[in-house]
Design a protein around this motif. Sequence first.
Motif, PDB file in Angstrom:
ATOM      1  N   VAL A 173      38.845  22.745  43.520  1.00 37.66           N
ATOM      2  CA  VAL A 173      38.833  24.117  44.038  1.00 37.66           C
ATOM      3  C   VAL A 173      38.572  25.060  42.877  1.00 37.66           C
ATOM      4  CG1 VAL A 173      40.067  25.846  45.373  1.00 37.66           C
ATOM      5  CG2 VAL A 173      40.613  23.431  45.675  1.00 37.66           C
ATOM      6  N   LEU A 174      37.461  25.761  42.898  1.00 35.79           N
ATOM      7  CA  LEU A 174      37.087  26.629  41.778  1.00 35.79           C
ATOM      8  C   LEU A 174      37.452  28.093  41.973  1.00 35.79           C
ATOM      9  CD1 LEU A 174      33.539  25.538  40.553  1.00 35.79           C
ATOM     10  CD2 LEU A 174      35.781  24.892  39.678  1.00 35.79           C
ATOM     11  N   SER A 175      37.569  28.541  43.206  1.00 37.27           N
ATOM     12  CA  SER A 175      37.676  29.976  43.457  1.00 37.27           C
ATOM     13  C   SER A 175      39.108  30.487  43.424  1.00 37.27           C
ATOM     14  CB  SER A 175      37.043  30.313  44.813  1.00 37.27           C
ATOM     15  OG  SER A 175      37.487  29.413  45.809  1.00 37.27           O
ATOM     16  N   ARG A 176      39.231  31.718  42.932  1.00 31.60           N
ATOM     17  CA  ARG A 176      40.502  32.437  42.938  1.00 31.60           C
ATOM     18  C   ARG A 176      40.240  33.851  43.448  1.00 31.60           C
ATOM     19  NH1 ARG A 176      41.404  27.974  42.331  1.00 31.60           N
ATOM     20  NH2 ARG A 176      42.748  26.897  40.857  1.00 31.60           N
ATOM     21  N   GLN A 177      41.185  34.346  44.224  1.00 29.80           N
ATOM     22  CA  GLN A 177      40.992  35.651  44.845  1.00 29.80           C
ATOM     23  C   GLN A 177      41.656  36.732  43.977  1.00 29.80           C
ATOM     24  OE1 GLN A 177      41.886  32.744  46.689  1.00 29.80           O
ATOM     25  NE2 GLN A 177      39.662  32.636  46.937  1.00 29.80           N
ATOM     26  N   ARG A 178      41.149  36.852  42.768  1.00 31.03           N
ATOM     27  CA  ARG A 178      41.706  37.815  41.828  1.00 31.03           C
ATOM     28  C   ARG A 178      40.579  38.626  41.177  1.00 31.03           C
ATOM     29  NH1 ARG A 178      46.743  38.535  43.068  1.00 31.03           N
ATOM     30  NH2 ARG A 178      46.946  39.587  41.061  1.00 31.03           N
ATOM     31  N   ALA A 179      40.945  39.476  40.218  1.00 32.02           N
ATOM     32  CA  ALA A 179      39.959  40.373  39.607  1.00 32.02           C
ATOM     33  C   ALA A 179      39.660  40.037  38.150  1.00 32.02           C
ATOM     34  CB  ALA A 179      40.459  41.821  39.690  1.00 32.02           C
ATOM     35  N   TRP A 180      40.633  39.425  37.435  1.00 29.63           N
ATOM     36  CA  TRP A 180      40.457  39.241  35.996  1.00 29.63           C
ATOM     37  C   TRP A 180      40.031  37.808  35.692  1.00 29.63           C
ATOM     38  CZ3 TRP A 180      38.793  40.673  31.772  1.00 29.63           C
ATOM     39  CH2 TRP A 180      39.240  40.248  30.524  1.00 29.63           C
ATOM     40  N   GLY A 181      38.751  37.649  35.519  1.00 25.44           N
ATOM     41  CA  GLY A 181      38.200  36.340  35.226  1.00 25.44           C
ATOM     42  C   GLY A 181      36.688  36.386  35.253  1.00 25.44           C
ATOM     43  N   VAL A 182      36.073  35.234  35.104  1.00 28.01           N
ATOM     44  CA  VAL A 182      34.616  35.129  35.209  1.00 28.01           C
ATOM     45  C   VAL A 182      34.267  34.931  36.674  1.00 28.01           C
ATOM     46  CG1 VAL A 182      32.580  33.807  34.542  1.00 28.01           C
ATOM     47  CG2 VAL A 182      34.441  34.146  32.894  1.00 28.01           C
ATOM     48  N   PRO A 183      33.442  35.782  37.235  1.00 34.23           N
ATOM     49  CA  PRO A 183      33.131  35.649  38.661  1.00 34.23           C
ATOM     50  C   PRO A 183      32.319  34.389  38.953  1.00 34.23           C
ATOM     51  CG  PRO A 183      31.726  37.303  37.653  1.00 34.23           C
ATOM     52  CD  PRO A 183      32.740  36.921  36.611  1.00 34.23           C
ATOM     53  N   ILE A 184      32.407  33.949  40.199  1.00 33.99           N
ATOM     54  CA  ILE A 184      31.555  32.852  40.657  1.00 33.99           C
ATOM     55  C   ILE A 184      30.182  33.442  40.908  1.00 33.99           C
ATOM     56  CG2 ILE A 184      31.182  31.184  42.517  1.00 33.99           C
ATOM     57  CD1 ILE A 184      34.197  30.853  42.690  1.00 33.99           C
ATOM     58  N   THR A 185      29.302  33.237  39.966  1.00 31.89           N
ATOM     59  CA  THR A 185      28.037  33.970  39.911  1.00 31.89           C
ATOM     60  C   THR A 185      26.964  33.329  40.797  1.00 31.89           C
ATOM     61  OG1 THR A 185      27.580  32.725  37.896  1.00 31.89           O
ATOM     62  CG2 THR A 185      28.416  34.969  37.646  1.00 31.89           C
ATOM     63  N   VAL A 186      27.195  33.387  42.103  1.00 29.46           N
ATOM     64  CA  VAL A 186      26.206  32.869  43.049  1.00 29.46           C
ATOM     65  C   VAL A 186      26.012  33.881  44.178  1.00 29.46           C
ATOM     66  CG1 VAL A 186      26.676  30.442  42.550  1.00 29.46           C
ATOM     67  CG2 VAL A 186      27.944  31.586  44.372  1.00 29.46           C
ATOM     68  N   PHE A 187      24.849  33.787  44.781  1.00 33.00           N
ATOM     69  CA  PHE A 187      24.512  34.565  45.965  1.00 33.00           C
ATOM     70  C   PHE A 187      24.351  33.594  47.131  1.00 33.00           C
ATOM     71  CE2 PHE A 187      23.266  37.345  42.557  1.00 33.00           C
ATOM     72  CZ  PHE A 187      23.551  38.629  43.027  1.00 33.00           C
ATOM     73  N   VAL A 188      24.826  34.012  48.309  1.00 39.69           N
ATOM     74  CA  VAL A 188      24.764  33.157  49.491  1.00 39.69           C
ATOM     75  C   VAL A 188      23.965  33.882  50.572  1.00 39.69           C
ATOM     76  CG1 VAL A 188      26.105  31.951  51.242  1.00 39.69           C
ATOM     77  CG2 VAL A 188      27.013  32.175  48.922  1.00 39.69           C
ATOM     78  N   HIS A 189      23.007  33.170  51.148  1.00 41.67           N
ATOM     79  CA  HIS A 189      22.205  33.771  52.213  1.00 41.67           C
ATOM     80  C   HIS A 189      23.088  33.983  53.435  1.00 41.67           C
ATOM     81  CE1 HIS A 189      18.984  34.413  55.138  1.00 41.67           C
ATOM     82  NE2 HIS A 189      18.191  34.648  54.080  1.00 41.67           N
ATOM     83  N   HIS A 249      19.159  33.319  34.824  1.00 37.34           N
ATOM     84  CA  HIS A 249      18.915  33.834  33.474  1.00 37.34           C
ATOM     85  C   HIS A 249      19.294  35.304  33.372  1.00 37.34           C
ATOM     86  CE1 HIS A 249      17.047  34.355  29.569  1.00 37.34           C
ATOM     87  NE2 HIS A 249      16.397  35.414  30.063  1.00 37.34           N
ATOM     88  N   ARG A 250      18.929  36.086  34.398  1.00 36.02           N
ATOM     89  CA  ARG A 250      19.283  37.514  34.373  1.00 36.02           C
ATOM     90  C   ARG A 250      20.804  37.697  34.317  1.00 36.02           C
ATOM     91  NH1 ARG A 250      15.583  38.380  39.244  1.00 36.02           N
ATOM     92  NH2 ARG A 250      13.511  38.672  38.354  1.00 36.02           N
ATOM     93  N   ILE A 251      21.503  36.900  35.102  1.00 35.68           N
ATOM     94  CA  ILE A 251      22.970  36.995  35.127  1.00 35.68           C
ATOM     95  C   ILE A 251      23.545  36.683  33.753  1.00 35.68           C
ATOM     96  CG2 ILE A 251      25.077  35.985  36.071  1.00 35.68           C
ATOM     97  CD1 ILE A 251      23.443  35.440  38.667  1.00 35.68           C
ATOM     98  N   ALA A 252      23.133  35.550  33.187  1.00 39.59           N
ATOM     99  CA  ALA A 252      23.672  35.137  31.892  1.00 39.59           C
ATOM    100  C   ALA A 252      23.336  36.147  30.800  1.00 39.59           C
ATOM    101  CB  ALA A 252      23.133  33.756  31.526  1.00 39.59           C
TER     102      ALA A 252
END
Length: 975
Positions: A502-518, A532-535
């Motif tokens: 389980v990777l996700s946490r419902q918080r604010a302080w951290g590295v976001p899960i940097t994906v987009f979902v259709h 690349h743009r994100i990184a």
Amino acid sequence: MTDTAASATEKDYSATLFLPETEFPMRAGLPDREPIWLKRWQDMDIYERQREQAKDRPLFTLHDGPPYANGNIHIGHALNKTLKDLVSRSMQMLGHNAAYIPGWDCHGLPIEWKIEEQYRAKGKDKNEVPVVEFRQECRSFAESWVDIQREEFKRLGILGEWDNPYLTMSFDAEAQIARELMKVSMSGQLYRGSKPVMWSVVERTALAEAEIEYQDYESDTIWVKFPVTKGPHLGASVVIWTTTPWTIPANRAVSFSSKVDYSVYEVTEAPAENWAKTGEKYILADKLAAEVFAKAKVTGFEKRATVSADELKAITAAHPLRGFSGGYNFDVPLLDGEHVTDDAGTGFVHTAPSHGLDDFDIWMTSTRLLQDRGIDPSIPFPVGDDGFYTKEAPGFDGARVIDDNGKKGDANQRVITALAEHGNIIARGRVKHQYPHSWRSKKPVIYRNTPQWFVYMDKAIEGAEGDTLRVRALNAIDKTKFYPAAGQNRLRAMIADRPDWVLSRQRAWGVPITVFVHKETSEILRDETVNHRIAQSFEEEGADAWYKPGAAERYLGSAYKVEDYEMVTDVLDVWFDSGSTHAFVLRNKQKWPHLKFPASMYLEGSDQHRGWFHSSLLESCATNGYAPYDSVLTHGFTMDGEGKKMSKSLGNTVAPQDIIKQYGADILRLWVASSDYSEDLRLGKEIIQTTVDAYRKLRNTLRWLLGNLAHFKADDVVDFRDMPELERLMLHRLVQLDAGVRSAYKEYDYRKVVSLLSNFMNIELSAFYFDIRKDTLYCDPISSVKRRSALTVLDHLFNALTAWLAPILVFTMEECWLERHPGENESVHLRLFPDLPAEWLDDGLEAKWDKIKAVRRVITGELEIRRREKVIGSSLEAAPQVFIADAALAAAVADIDLAEVAITSSISLANGHAAPVGGFTLPEVPGVTVVFAAAEGQRCARSWKILPEVGTDAEYPDVTLRDAQALRERAAAGL
């Protein structure tokens, strides 16, 4: 002339002796002096000097598991960092380039909580503050604690790249963490699913197993009837037992085992007020029936029929809350499950796929069966993130499982009351058991089905058919060296059984899960240009860039429509952050050129088999295909002196800062090195005092060495071939010790290092060699080969001992080394362990001197008795007779000065003569008898030996002939 009369008139020759001279103090004064050495190392930039010096040596990389930046260090931190320092320093001195980059874990809930507490104290609402502003406050909080902890670690004598540490919140780290996540996504290992995860109502977030600890907890228990509505045994009820009554509204099935024997039982006698009524029929596991009826206070029951597995599969039951508030009118199937046993309960398991992994798994694997029977396979969400029931738990509006303080809500009682009203509860009780709690809030958690982001453990990685994350991780474990070895099986078992990550946490302080979902297809956008743009934005602005206005448009560019995609706002599990450190530390050659990947070693407490070792293994296997480490070393936890867990509430904690303030960091380091770190380590006042005493003995030995070496000059060096046997024996032992010390350091067995060196210094040196050679060193003439040989050996001893002890007693050995080498750029920590000549080894000489030592023990045993009886005050007042019947022992002592070895004025050997009755013997040294005799002659005013020759030298009539020669040489030299 009597000794008394002589002592009154004899000349004082003390100024003519080569007595020890040193400014190395007996009292260490470590708390005051250690900061001096710290500043010196900083001024001379000793860490960079080491790197330059070792630039062409093989790399050894101990990768630092990052402590959390949210408070002062405790004794566990001190243990951990000291062990790491022992590894790095010893490997450096063994000939490696052992760079050490300290790091900190900076994201996550504990820091976020602290900021929220500050908000509450000020009456502020976190939700009203822009997320970037909130994250900046978290960052500042972490930075402040990094600075505090850095100074506390440095005070322990930990050597590392303190001015260039790694932080999981640095922009380059956040960018690489995002890249690692996107690699996982691009390989098809990332997915969003809905399954039960550990959920903290208090913290409002999902938790991984590594964030869970188990504590004693008292739960309500109930036995519930599920009336059979279809299939065989109509009129009977299947009975389940559960410790979570609040999950009954989420029930969708009952699980059984085809390996368990079941029967229908009828209640034949029961009190009228009972929930279990006479005439009711229950289907139960045969092994557990009697226990169930006892709990239900049933006084009579009979078995009516056996029930086969096929019959159970054909049964459909009603939900025990059927009709309650117009809900629960669905069928409840019976499913055959491997997780069901008849060890406890009823032999049936209430199955709520929203609230249990086994429940979820059996429900999901039964989808086809459920559909064939017309049962809706969807999973409800009956409990919200706040612990309140949702509308998918009809009739329980306003009921809560756990409140914001982690206390039990009213959900259990509401459910129990409803079950009783429907006549479907037969008993209730309470049970104390181990229950999962958040290791941060220390509050109980619940299993709750929520949409989360996961990494597959068992799905084939794209482009590698049959290659799964679990397979990769298990293979990597088999190739890793573990210290102690049992750690391998422990980690293997955890990986073999673990669910998807389980990777996700419902918080604010951290590295976001940097994906987009259709939004329509729910497909993850996999585009390297977007990645690349994100990184790149994270490199420039940090992960805050994800939360800034216009971020979606910036990342998606013109190739995609923003309105078609959901931008994920969950943050990553901090274990993914720290699990990715290999990517932004070990492989960052531009920033840290002296590191290697995989690391030579990861070293942490044994709890990190489920933490950092675990997450680092999974993350590296997911992105690289192999482990990020060659070896793993684990240590135990710190306990008090009685073996109890340290706790502020018990008042038995020991703060490293307090030990340093009173005794010095070297005492703490010696305690760590002296302990068996593979087990839990005890620490209390008595243990500290024992360590102080051990340190004092080592220091005194080194002080004596320094004092005598004050008289050593370069032209005093004697080739070992020209030395007396005793000196050659010491050099032989030094080579043996070198092999033992090096081997122990290579195996990270610091306890053995301390044991080897302590025994050698206290027993073989202080109590044997030094004791014998004091007379030679103090009194022999300047020209004496024996004296110069002894000084040469002392020089070799000093060089070896200060090096071998340097990784442990970092301050004391620096002080000791600089006493002889006071140069501005000198440091014991720029040395290697000395290479000692193999030609010094002489096993035959050791065997001979073992025999000599055995004879010596008998002589000193006799003298000790005479000393206790006050017959003598000093061993020099004795001239015992020694009878040796053993031929081998007699041959061993034949050509040595036994009086010198036994520290008597003389000894007469009576070999071949029968030993008189009543002489002193030792059972462990048969064939040796000692008869006491007082030394005859006058006492030497310089060496205190009592010999007939005193008075025979005309120029120096009050000393021995040896001492007279020494005095003449001193006079000739103008001394």
